[in-house]
Design an enzyme around this catalytic site. Structure first.
Site, PDB file in Angstrom:
ATOM      1  N   CYS A  61       0.592  -1.601   0.328  1.00 21.09           N
ATOM      2  CA  CYS A  61      -0.275   0.091   0.029  1.00 21.09           C
ATOM      3  C   CYS A  61       1.009   1.019   0.131  1.00 21.09           C
ATOM      4  O   CYS A  61       2.129   0.888   0.216  1.00 21.09           O
ATOM      5  CB  CYS A  61      -0.760   0.061   1.005  1.00 21.09           C
ATOM      6  SG  CYS A  61      -1.924  -1.024   1.403  1.00 21.09           S
ATOM      7  N   GLY A  94      -0.494   0.284  -4.913  1.00 19.12           N
ATOM      8  CA  GLY A  94      -1.638  -0.124  -4.710  1.00 19.12           C
ATOM      9  C   GLY A  94      -2.569   0.537  -5.619  1.00 19.12           C
ATOM     10  O   GLY A  94      -2.848   1.566  -5.699  1.00 19.12           O
ATOM     11  N   ASN A  98       0.645   0.634   6.101  1.00 18.59           N
ATOM     12  CA  ASN A  98       1.858  -0.419   4.660  1.00 18.59           C
ATOM     13  C   ASN A  98       1.877  -1.009   5.747  1.00 18.59           C
ATOM     14  O   ASN A  98       3.132  -0.800   6.825  1.00 18.59           O
ATOM     15  CB  ASN A  98       2.205   0.923   4.753  1.00 18.59           C
ATOM     16  CG  ASN A  98       3.199   0.323   3.250  1.00 18.59           C
ATOM     17  OD1 ASN A  98       4.118  -0.201   2.876  1.00 18.59           O
ATOM     18  ND2 ASN A  98       2.779  -0.750   2.799  1.00 18.59           N
ATOM     19  N   GLY A  99       2.126  -2.750   5.106  1.00 15.18           N
ATOM     20  CA  GLY A  99       2.387  -3.546   6.191  1.00 15.18           C
ATOM     21  C   GLY A  99       1.467  -4.409   6.004  1.00 15.18           C
ATOM     22  O   GLY A  99       0.649  -4.503   5.598  1.00 15.18           O
ATOM     23  N   TYR A 109      12.225  -3.482  -6.936  1.00 14.62           N
ATOM     24  CA  TYR A 109      10.845  -3.841  -7.909  1.00 14.62           C
ATOM     25  C   TYR A 109      10.075  -3.200  -7.553  1.00 14.62           C
ATOM     26  O   TYR A 109       9.471  -1.703  -7.963  1.00 14.62           O
ATOM     27  CB  TYR A 109      10.911  -4.741  -7.656  1.00 14.62           C
ATOM     28  CG  TYR A 109       8.860  -4.943  -8.318  1.00 14.62           C
ATOM     29  CD1 TYR A 109       8.493  -4.903  -9.376  1.00 14.62           C
ATOM     30  CD2 TYR A 109       7.835  -4.615  -7.269  1.00 14.62           C
ATOM     31  CE1 TYR A 109       7.603  -5.048 -10.472  1.00 14.62           C
ATOM     32  CE2 TYR A 109       6.748  -4.941  -7.681  1.00 14.62           C
ATOM     33  CZ  TYR A 109       6.434  -4.796  -8.904  1.00 14.62           C
ATOM     34  OH  TYR A 109       5.336  -4.740 -10.022  1.00 14.62           O
TER      35      TYR A 109
HETATM   36  P1  5GP Z   1       6.598 -13.367 -13.514  1.00  6.41           P
HETATM   37  O1  5GP Z   1       7.295 -13.756 -14.780  1.00  6.41           O
HETATM   38  O2  5GP Z   1       6.696 -14.336 -12.431  1.00  6.41           O
HETATM   39  O3  5GP Z   1       4.308 -13.939 -14.430  1.00  6.41           O
HETATM   40  O4  5GP Z   1       5.722 -11.687 -13.539  1.00  6.41           O
HETATM   41  C1  5GP Z   1       7.456 -10.968 -14.084  1.00  6.41           C
HETATM   42  C2  5GP Z   1       7.303  -9.838 -13.877  1.00  6.41           C
HETATM   43  O5  5GP Z   1       6.718  -9.050 -12.752  1.00  6.41           O
HETATM   44  C3  5GP Z   1       8.683  -8.604 -13.677  1.00  6.41           C
HETATM   45  O6  5GP Z   1       8.252  -7.982 -14.702  1.00  6.41           O
HETATM   46  C4  5GP Z   1       8.081  -8.389 -12.637  1.00  6.41           C
HETATM   47  O7  5GP Z   1       8.480  -7.083 -12.869  1.00  6.41           O
HETATM   48  C5  5GP Z   1       6.736  -8.741 -11.703  1.00  6.41           C
HETATM   49  N1  5GP Z   1       6.604  -8.214 -10.463  1.00  6.41           N
HETATM   50  C6  5GP Z   1       7.587  -8.572  -9.185  1.00  6.41           C
HETATM   51  N2  5GP Z   1       6.889  -8.616  -8.355  1.00  6.41           N
HETATM   52  C7  5GP Z   1       5.548  -7.793  -8.860  1.00  6.41           C
HETATM   53  C8  5GP Z   1       4.498  -8.066  -7.230  1.00  6.41           C
HETATM   54  O8  5GP Z   1       4.216  -7.969  -6.455  1.00  6.41           O
HETATM   55  N3  5GP Z   1       2.582  -7.226  -8.331  1.00  6.41           N
HETATM   56  C9  5GP Z   1       3.578  -6.995  -9.839  1.00  6.41           C
HETATM   57  N4  5GP Z   1       1.988  -6.702  -9.715  1.00  6.41           N
HETATM   58  N5  5GP Z   1       4.348  -7.658 -10.428  1.00  6.41           N
HETATM   59  C10 5GP Z   1       5.509  -7.941 -10.089  1.00  6.41           C
HETATM   60 MG    MG Z   2       8.448  -5.630 -14.251  1.00  4.10          MG
END
Ligand code: 5GP
Ligand code: MG
Ligand code: SF4
Length: 464
Positions: A2, A28, A103-104, A243
């Site tokens: 969040c 979020g 958040n957390g 990320y």
């Molecule tokens: P995967 O190949 O595992 O389906 O997707 C990898 C992608 O998911 C990467 O581009 C990464 O930036 C993104 N990603 C990593 N962690 C998260 C997250 O917590 N939420 C979302 N929406 N994307 C994520």
């Molecule tokens: Mg990505």
């Protein structure tokens, strides 16, 4: 996850909060909310499902008067996507109100909730955050900050909190400092935000972090800062730098843009790709890492994958289309750049592997001769219990497969991940003082026993 944002002492508090929430939208997208307190001490609440841009029209904003406001953007998680779980939470009680934005993720919310329910408490949501509201309502203390300190004693896990207790704004960060929280000045007022990019948008000056374990109180008597919670070893979330946070933010005292680029450079040193022609990012989260990789490797950095920015997360329903079609809606490769080339595709992380697999097949279909996948973090092998919505261990592709199996599964010629040590050496004031449990499996605390992390707090989606 969040995003949280709060203003004290500015007559446009709610409007500034709305702006701040725009900058925290990446933290979020499921729901957004604002609570304001007017001059007469009355609290006003507006919450809506979806994006900040959808939920806060003129009418909603006109209903949020006052010089004190807190706001929240909630991360989209599987299941319980309901307005009851939107934040801020506002509880009206005899003699006042409590509003809270969190958040957390708390790690002992189930036990805390059960004991509150045994004492007759009734909950309006399934969020772990509501536990804190009940504890504040029951806590004793000579000052608002003493009351919050008493409420937080015994609460375990990750929390960056904005609380309004009647006319007092209270700000708190858990003693491990898991989630970021910065403060700034705007005119004569104060601004608090998950990330500094939200201070930038309102024109506030950055005035440092709320420290791990610290409580900040602001009201008519001025500002007080105190060590509110007993100190613990600091375990900031390394994934914020890998990320989650925006690259234009300063998080944990360091620029995310700089650490992400350094992660990419380190990746090039650890996992070179001899003979490759070019490097490209999976936009946007890995742009800086891919640039760092290209610089270090001495290879051209190309924009070989284009992302459609108009595709909302909710638009792409899993049932709507097959895996490839789903990826295609969001990304399109540039054939002109890829045809006949040996390419390095850089991403920041692989979770389930479904997006990556789809992308590799698109890049091959666009004519790439060789695809070398490079990841600017270590393999994710364990779930997060502290606010990031990583799935169960069974769904984490790097936990299920060996390196060779994963290389074949993704359809790449080679696969290289950053080492945990290499990753921790690139983040501000690393390598100590960071949580890396999702990469190492070494959790800094006792974890909930439930295997579904976000649900472990009795909270579909938690207050993350
Ligand atoms: P995967 O190949 O595992 O389906 O997707 C990898 C992608 O998911 C990467 O581009 C990464 O930036 C993104 N990603 C990593 N962690 C998260 C997250 O917590 N939420 C979302 N929406 N994307 C994520
Ligand atoms: Mg990505
Ligand atoms: Fe961050 Fe991973 Fe630790 Fe969760 S387990 S707090 S995502 S480093």
């Amino acid at each position: 996850m969040c995003g949280i944002f709060g203003v004290y002492g500015h007559r446009d508090a709610a409007a500034l909060t709305q702006l701040g929430l725009y900058s925290l939208q990446h933290r979020g997208q499921e729901s957004a909310g604002i609570v304001s307190v007017d001059e007469g001490g009355r609290a006003h609440l507006s919450r809506a499902m979806g994006l900040v841009s959808e939920g806060f029209g003129e009418e909603a904003m006109a209903g949020l008067p006052g010089a004190l406001a807190i706001g929240h953007t909630r991360y989209s998680t599987a299941g319980a996507s309901a307005i009851e779980n939107a934040q801020p939470v506002l509880a009206r009680m005899r003699g006042g109100h409590i509003a809270l934005a969190h958040n957390g993720n708390l790690t002992n919310a189930v036990a805390l909730r059960e004991s509150l329910e045994d004492g007759g408490a009734i909950f309006a949501s399934t969020m772990d955050s509501e536990v804190i509201v009940h504890r504040i309502a029951r806590a004793q203390g000579a000052t608002p900050e003493a009351r919050l300190a008493s409420a937080l004693a015994g609460v375990e896990g990750a929390y960056s909190l904005l609380v309004v207790l009647n006319d007092t704004m209270l700000v708190a960060r858990d003693p491990r400092g898991w989630r970021p929280l910065v403060m700034g000045r705007l005119g004569g007022g104060w601004v608090f935000a998950s990330e500094s990019c939200a201070l930038d948008i309102v024109g506030a000056t950055i005035d440092g972090e709320v420290q791990p374990g610290e409580i900040v109180a602001i009201d008519g008597d001025g500002m007080r800062r105190l060590q509110g919670v007993a100190p613990a070893p600091v375990t900031r979330c390394v994934f914020e730098h890998v990320y989650f946070a925006r690259p234009d933010s300063v998080v944990f005292g360091g620029a995310v843009s700089r650490s992400r680029r350094a992660l990419g450079r380190q990746l090039a040193r650890e996992c070179p790709a001899p003979g490759a022609d070019l490097v490209f990012a999976v936009p946007d989260s890995s742009n800086a890492a891919a640039l760092g990789y290209a610089e270090e490797a001495g290879l051209p950095y190309e924009l070989a994958l284009i992302r459609n920015h108009y595709v909302g997360r909710t638009f792409i329903q899993p049932t709507q289309a097959g895996r490839d079609a789903k990826v295609k809606v969001k990304y399109n490769p540039v054939r002109e750049l890829l045809e006949g080339r040996r390419v390095v595709m850089v991403d920041d992380s692989i979770v389930r592997g479904t997006t990556t697999r789809g992308l590799v097949s698109l890049v091959r279909a666009a004519g790439a001769r060789e695809v070398h996948m490079r990841v600017s973090s270590a393999p994710i092998i364990s779930p997060c219990y502290y606010g990031i919505d990583t799935p169960r261990r069974e769904e984490l592709v790097a936990a299920r497969m060996s390196h060779g199996e994963l290389t074949a599964h993704l359809g790449v010629d080679s696969l290289g991940y950053l080492s945990i040590e290499g990753m921790l050496a690139q983040v501000p004031s690393g390598p100590d003082g960071y949580c890396h449990a999702c990469f190492s499996g070494r959790y800094p605390t006792v974890t909930p026993t439930d295997s579904a992390p976000q649900r472990a707090a009795g909270a579909p989606g938690g207050g993350a």
